[in-house]
Design an enzyme around this catalytic site. Structure first.
Site, PDB file in Angstrom:
ATOM      1  N   LYS A  88      -6.134   3.588   7.431  1.00  0.00           N
ATOM      2  CA  LYS A  88      -7.005   3.086   6.365  1.00  0.00           C
ATOM      3  C   LYS A  88      -6.288   3.236   5.018  1.00  0.00           C
ATOM      4  O   LYS A  88      -5.877   4.349   4.634  1.00  0.00           O
ATOM      5  CB  LYS A  88      -8.301   3.891   6.384  1.00  0.00           C
ATOM      6  CG  LYS A  88      -9.514   3.133   5.912  1.00  0.00           C
ATOM      7  CD  LYS A  88     -10.760   3.944   6.233  1.00  0.00           C
ATOM      8  CE  LYS A  88     -11.997   3.318   5.690  1.00  0.00           C
ATOM      9  NZ  LYS A  88     -13.140   4.214   5.784  1.00  0.00           N
ATOM     10  N   ILE A  89      -6.163   2.123   4.329  1.00  0.00           N
ATOM     11  CA  ILE A  89      -5.360   2.058   3.099  1.00  0.00           C
ATOM     12  C   ILE A  89      -6.248   1.568   1.958  1.00  0.00           C
ATOM     13  O   ILE A  89      -6.929   0.550   2.102  1.00  0.00           O
ATOM     14  CB  ILE A  89      -4.206   1.024   3.282  1.00  0.00           C
ATOM     15  CG1 ILE A  89      -3.310   1.387   4.481  1.00  0.00           C
ATOM     16  CG2 ILE A  89      -3.405   0.820   2.017  1.00  0.00           C
ATOM     17  CD1 ILE A  89      -2.367   2.528   4.229  1.00  0.00           C
TER      18      ILE A  89
END
Ligand code: E4P
Length: 223
Positions: A88-89
Site C-alpha cells: 500500500k503506497i
C-alpha cells in the site's frame, strides 16, 4: 464485487473469513496501532497471521516511508513476506514513482489516500493494481464520495485501465450497495457494515412465523 475487511483485528478478520464471503483485508498504520502492533518484527508477524487467516485473499500492507528509496525497501520486504501481500503506497509524488517501480517488478500495489479523479488517473497510469478512494472521509467533508467512484469508473472504462477500484473508508451498508451499483471492483469496510447487509426485519418476522407454524404442526401431529 470483492469484499475486503478494513481492520487489523484478527478476531474480526476470522469472523469475516468464516462467513465465506471474504476476499481480502486492508490495513493502515492507524489500524495496526489500534491493535497495539508496533516495531518491525511485530508488524511482520501480524501481517503473516492475517495472510494465514485470509488464505487466498489479498492483504494490503502499508509502507511508512514517504521517500522513494524507503518505500521500495519497505515494500520489497513486505512483498517477500507472503505472496498475497499487496503493498500500500500513499498518493504522493514519490508514491507515483514507487507504484511504477513495483508495477515493473510485478509486485502488486494499492494506492491509498485517493480523494480525486486526477489522483486516480495518475495511480492507474503508474500501474497500481488497486486504487483506494476514501468515500467516507469525503462524505465527512460534505463531498459525495460516491460521485468520485462514478467518475473513476468512467475514466478507467474509457481507457481500459486494469487498476481495480477499491472503494475505501466505507462506513455503512448503503455505501456497499451504492458502490456495487456504480461498479466498484472492491469495497473495504468494517465488519459491522458487512454484517448489517444481513439484516431485515421481515426476514426475522418471517423466520419466527415459519418456526412457530412448524412447531404448531408438529404438536398437532403428536396430539
Ligand atoms: C483504506 O484502505 C483505509 O484503511 C480505510 O478504508 C480508511 O477508512 P476510515 O476513513 O474509516 O479510517
Amino acid at each position: 464485487m470483492k469484499f475486503f475487511i478494513d481492520t487489523a483485528n484478527l478476531d474480526q478478520i476470522r469472523e469475516a473469513a468464516e462467513l465465506g464471503i471474504l476476499d481480502g483485508v486492508t490495513t493502515n498504520p492507524s489500524l495496526m496501532a489500534k491493535e497495539g502492533i508496533s516495531g518491525k518484527d511485530q508488524v511482520m508477524k501480524h501481517y503473516k497471521a492475517i495472510c494465514e487467516i485470509v488464505g487466498d485473499g489479498d492483504v494490503s500492507a502499508e509502507v511508512i516511508a514517504t521517500d522513494l528509496q524507503g518505500m521500495i525497501t519497505e515494500g520489497e520486504e513486505l512483498a517477500e513476506l507472503h505472496p498475497n501481500i499487496v503493498v500500500k503506497i500513499p498518493m504522493i509524488k514519490d508514491g507515483i514513482k514507487a507504484l511504477k517501480y513495483f508495477s515493473e517488478k510485478g509486485i502488486r500495489t494499492n494506492c491509498t489516500l485517493v480523494f480525486s479523479a486526477g489522483q486516480a488517473l495518475l495511480a492507474a497510469k503508474a500501474g497500481a493494481s488497486y486504487v483506494s478512494p476514501f468515500i467516507g472521509r469525503l462524505d465527512d467533508v460534505s463531498t459525495d464520495g460516491l460521485d468520485l467512484i462514478e467518475q473513476i469508473r468512467l475514466i478507467y472504462d474509457n481507457y481500459g485501465f486494469e487498476t481495480e477500484i477499491l472503494a475505501a473508508s466505507v462506513r455503512h451498508p448503503m455505501h456497499i450497495i451504492n458502490c456495487a451499483e456504480i461498479g466498484a471492483d472492491v469495497m473495504t469496510g468494517p465488519l459491522s457494515a458487512i454484517l448489517a447487509l444481513l439484516k431485515h426485519p421481515l426476514t426475522d418476522i418471517g423466520l419466527a412465523q415459519f418456526l412457530a407454524d412448524h412447531k404448531k404442526a408438529a404438536e398437532a401431529v403428536k396430539a
